[in-house]
Motif scaffolding. Structure first.
Motif, PDB file in Angstrom:
ATOM      1  N   ASN A   4       0.832  -1.197   0.000  1.00  0.00           N
ATOM      2  CA  ASN A   4       0.000   0.000   0.000  1.00  0.00           C
ATOM      3  C   ASN A   4       0.868   1.248   0.000  1.00  0.00           C
ATOM      4  O   ASN A   4       1.438   1.624   1.027  1.00  0.00           O
ATOM      5  CB  ASN A   4      -0.924   0.010   1.220  1.00  0.00           C
ATOM      6  CG  ASN A   4      -2.020   1.058   1.105  1.00  0.00           C
ATOM      7  OD1 ASN A   4      -1.980   1.914   0.223  1.00  0.00           O
ATOM      8  ND2 ASN A   4      -2.994   0.988   1.983  1.00  0.00           N
TER       9      ASN A   4
ATOM     10  N   ARG B  71      -0.838  -0.780   5.493  1.00  0.00           N
ATOM     11  CA  ARG B  71       0.512  -0.211   5.419  1.00  0.00           C
ATOM     12  C   ARG B  71       1.288  -0.403   6.726  1.00  0.00           C
ATOM     13  O   ARG B  71       2.486  -0.656   6.712  1.00  0.00           O
ATOM     14  CB  ARG B  71       0.452   1.279   5.066  1.00  0.00           C
ATOM     15  CG  ARG B  71       1.845   1.883   4.832  1.00  0.00           C
ATOM     16  CD  ARG B  71       1.767   3.297   4.322  1.00  0.00           C
ATOM     17  NE  ARG B  71       3.074   3.910   4.241  1.00  0.00           N
ATOM     18  CZ  ARG B  71       3.844   3.971   3.151  1.00  0.00           C
ATOM     19  NH1 ARG B  71       3.408   3.436   2.026  1.00  0.00           N
ATOM     20  NH2 ARG B  71       5.027   4.567   3.170  1.00  0.00           N
TER      21      ARG B  71
ATOM     22  N   GLN C 136       1.915   9.438   3.717  1.00  0.00           N
ATOM     23  CA  GLN C 136       2.688   8.221   3.927  1.00  0.00           C
ATOM     24  C   GLN C 136       3.525   8.328   5.193  1.00  0.00           C
ATOM     25  O   GLN C 136       3.586   7.398   6.005  1.00  0.00           O
ATOM     26  CB  GLN C 136       3.597   7.968   2.715  1.00  0.00           C
ATOM     27  CG  GLN C 136       2.856   7.629   1.436  1.00  0.00           C
ATOM     28  CD  GLN C 136       3.761   7.650   0.215  1.00  0.00           C
ATOM     29  OE1 GLN C 136       4.803   8.317   0.210  1.00  0.00           O
ATOM     30  NE2 GLN C 136       3.368   6.939  -0.831  1.00  0.00           N
TER      31      GLN C 136
ATOM     32  N   TYR D  22       8.790   0.529   1.091  1.00  0.00           N
ATOM     33  CA  TYR D  22       8.426   1.946   1.204  1.00  0.00           C
ATOM     34  C   TYR D  22       9.693   2.796   1.093  1.00  0.00           C
ATOM     35  O   TYR D  22      10.093   3.512   2.029  1.00  0.00           O
ATOM     36  CB  TYR D  22       7.708   2.202   2.522  1.00  0.00           C
ATOM     37  CG  TYR D  22       6.469   1.349   2.744  1.00  0.00           C
ATOM     38  CD1 TYR D  22       5.683   0.948   1.668  1.00  0.00           C
ATOM     39  CD2 TYR D  22       6.078   0.958   4.025  1.00  0.00           C
ATOM     40  CE1 TYR D  22       4.539   0.173   1.862  1.00  0.00           C
ATOM     41  CE2 TYR D  22       4.938   0.191   4.230  1.00  0.00           C
ATOM     42  CZ  TYR D  22       4.183  -0.210   3.148  1.00  0.00           C
ATOM     43  OH  TYR D  22       3.057  -0.978   3.342  1.00  0.00           O
TER      44      TYR D  22
END
Length: 656
Positions: A38, A247, A574, A601
């Motif tokens: 995600n 996430r 994020q 990420y």
């Protein structure tokens, strides 16, 4: 059973289970983990694929188990396998669930059975070997419940059916206590008296809650919504937990609780002692502690979190004998404390004081008297009652849930010794005053019940821009933020440190916001200025960072409702999800670089390494860098407005 805000979730109790015949972990004899990469980007959702991970079994059993979930063994896709799938499987290695050399069943061809390794490479293997299984996950982003995505969970004496979407398993509208007598809510004429529900988002469902390893369970964020104790709901789409779950690898719970007069009425009758809304929150917390293991959550790693009135609730629970010991960490976001409207959120009335402040005005409005107050109020239409001009919305000292008139930060009484993350919006107070109708500073301060002494102080010099009224608002908003949020929230961290009350203290000032459409006071001052180049607003320009403006970033539900304004809205969201979920997982808001790397990420890993580490509030940092300013490039600094706080009577040592 009907709840006015929850239409998609399914709660199925035993009498109705046979009708739906939804699959369960028991029916496929396996845990289920929903894996999803995600990046939080609404524009790339269609490019990502979810995967369901099951425990080891033979290939024929794997095929059958996937079919039992209305899915197939994961179709082979070389590009997906060597990129996102490899990342998802490497995370399993990082978590210690499987080894680097582990193989997983995927879709086979006619000649042989296929398995994939943790790097995404496919090979053929004997069909009788037992391997963990990868099933397709066809339920779409933000999907509704349907016959193909239902899942039943057996939780002690409860049977609950939810569903999955692309991000998580969702269980909505679960009653956590028996229905109260009255539970309707302001602004919702169709609301039911049966409103004490909670919602769960989770990435993991264990096979058996009684035998699941604690190492496999996920930490839990238990969120209490705001709304002045008179409105709001845990079903607010801006609070949906799917992005945090997928996430950040945590479980998210949101709750409803009784509001307004039905939640906070107190009388001097020896039995109507108020705080019913707080009692609901504690009951929901007890429910989570009892049942959350069946939904993959760890009852020993619960972080209570809330914004605005939810932050006031967290603060109250930090000092409540009924709640202490039931959670491991706390995140009060924008707690109100100090003067004017903010006072009663952190300084609690006695019951006689509430009767004077709220009950008498209510009774006068509806034509009742104090001698038969309870009978008269009970007979009054519940929906009309919560929509009166006068309502009860105050926490009171009831002697059981609340035993002191404020959180005892001077060490005089027990406070939950937990990890804490707390802070405020840079211009939190701008939402709680009106826009000036005058350019006279003293009069503007009088109009908003703010201290007029600041009018001639060199500590509160208004800007001198082209809009004189806006200049005045800059001053009044600053004062309101100081006396209603900033000063006493900072003083809370200071005294908690000095009296060694919390295990750790992390403090922030939020300096980027995106106002929710349903709450945009003094429009458009809380919105980034619109320009030809930035038709949705330019966040690099000055604007007021107002109350609740952090929620879209913390829950990462921005793009489902509003467009990105610039190229930093997404990476900032994020970053905030990574920070909040890192705290829930580890009680440290600094994301672990190894976690970000293994999850893929990488952009946030780069951002993390380019800025200073978030430091806790300690005796070493207290006079230098106790405050984290949260923006795309976050940084440490001193507590804000300390001289101004001293001037208005709210110094750092205010609580002793």
């Amino acid at each position: 059973m009907r709840f006015f805000t929850l239409g998609l979730g399914l709660l199925v109790l035993l009498p109705f289970l046979k009708v739906l015949a939804a699959p369960s972990t028991s029916s496929i004899n396996s845990d289920i983990t929903l894996l999803y990469y995600n990046d939080l980007d609404i524009n790339t959702v269609s490019q990502h694929k979810g995967v369901l991970l099951l425990t080891p079994r033979s290939q024929p059993d794997a095929d059958s188990s996937c079919a039992g979930l209305s899915e197939t063994l994961l179709p082979v896709n070389e590009t997906f396998f060597t990129t996102e799938l490899a990342t998802l499987l490497q995370y399993q290695v990082y978590e210690g669930a499987y080894s680097e050399s582990q193989l997983y069943w995927v879709e086979s061809n006619a000649a042989a059975c296929n398995a994939v390794d943790s790097l995404g490479y496919v090979g053929q293997i004997s069909c009788e070997i037992e391997l963990p299984t990868l099933c397709s996950q066809s339920s779409a982003f933000d999907a509704s419940a349907d016959s193909a995505n239902l899942l039943t969970v057996y939780a002690n004496d409860l049977i609950v059916t939810g569903y999955r979407d692309q991000l998580s398993f969702r269980f909505e509208g679960i009653p956590y206590v028996d229905p109260p007598v009255q539970c309707v809510q302001a602004g919702a004429p169709d609301s039911s008296e049966d409103c004490l529900f909670l919602n769960i988002w989770t990435p993991y469902i264990p096979l058996d809650a009684a035998t699941v390893s604690e190492e496999n369970l996920k930490p839990v964020m238990f969120y209490i919504h705001g709304g002045a104790f008179t409105s709001g709901t845990g079903a607010d789409p801006s609070l949906a937990g799917g992005n945090m779950v997928s996430r950040g690898d945590i479980v998210v719970v949101t709750i409803n609780y009784r509001l307004s007069t039905l939640g906070f009425l107190a009388l001097e009758d020896g039995k109507t002692n108020g705080n019913f809304g707080l009692a609901d929150q504690i009951a929901a917390l007890d429910w989570v502690r009892e049942y959350i293991t069946a939904f993959g959550g760890d009852p020993n790693r619960i972080t209570i979190c809330g914004g605005s009135a939810g932050a006031a609730s967290v603060r109250a629970l930090l000092g409540s004998p009924e709640a202490i010991g039931k959670y491991a960490a706390a995140i009060p976001m924008s707690n109100l404390a100090g003067s004017d409207y903010a006072t009663t959120y952190s300084l609690y009335y006695t019951i006689p004081e509430e009767v004077q402040a709220a009950v008498y005005p209510i009774l006068e409005e509806i034509g009742c008297n104090i001698t038969n107050a309870l009978a008269c109020l009970t007979a009054y239409d519940a929906y009309d009652l919560v929509n009166l001009v006068n309502v009860a919305r105050f926490i009171v000292v009831d002697g059981t849930i609340i035993t002191h008139d404020e959180l005892p930060l001077n060490g005089s009484a027990p406070v939950a010794n937990v990890h804490t993350l707390m802070g405020y919006m840079r211009d939190d107070g701008a939402a709680f005053i009106g826009y000036p109708t005058t350019t006279n500073i003293t009069q503007a301060l009088i109009d908003q019940y703010l201290p007029t002494t600041v009018a001639n102080s060199s500590l509160f010099v208004p800007p001198t821009g082209p809009n004189a009224t806006l200049d005045v608002f800059n001053l009044t908003a600053r004062v309101a933020t100081d006396i209603e949020f900033r000063c006493l929230d900072q003083a809370t961290a200071y005294s908690a440190l000095k009296h060694d009350l919390f295990e750790s203290i992390w403090f922030y000032q939020f300096n980027r916001s995106y106002q929710t459409p349903g709450f945009s006071p003094n429009y458009p001052v809380c919105d980034a200025p619109i320009t030809a180049e930035y038709p949705y607003g330019d966040p690099s320009m000055e604007y007021f960072k107002c109350h609740s403006g952090e929620l879209y970033f913390v829950f990462a539900n921005l793009a489902s409702s509003l467009p990105y304004r610039d190229d930093e809205d997404l990476p900032f969201s994020q970053q905030m999800v990574d920070v909040w979920t890192a705290f829930v997982r580890t009680y440290n808001p600094n994301p672990d670089p190894a976690y970000l790397l293994v999850r893929g990420y990488t952009s946030q890993l780069e951002a993390l390494t380019s800025q200073d580490e978030w430091l806790p509030v300690t005796n070493e940092t207290l006079t230098t860098t106790p405050l984290r300013t949260l923006q795309y490039q976050s940084f440490m600094t001193a507590f804000a407005e300390q001289e101004q706080c001293e001037f208005v009577g709210y110094p750092l040592d205010y609580f002793g």
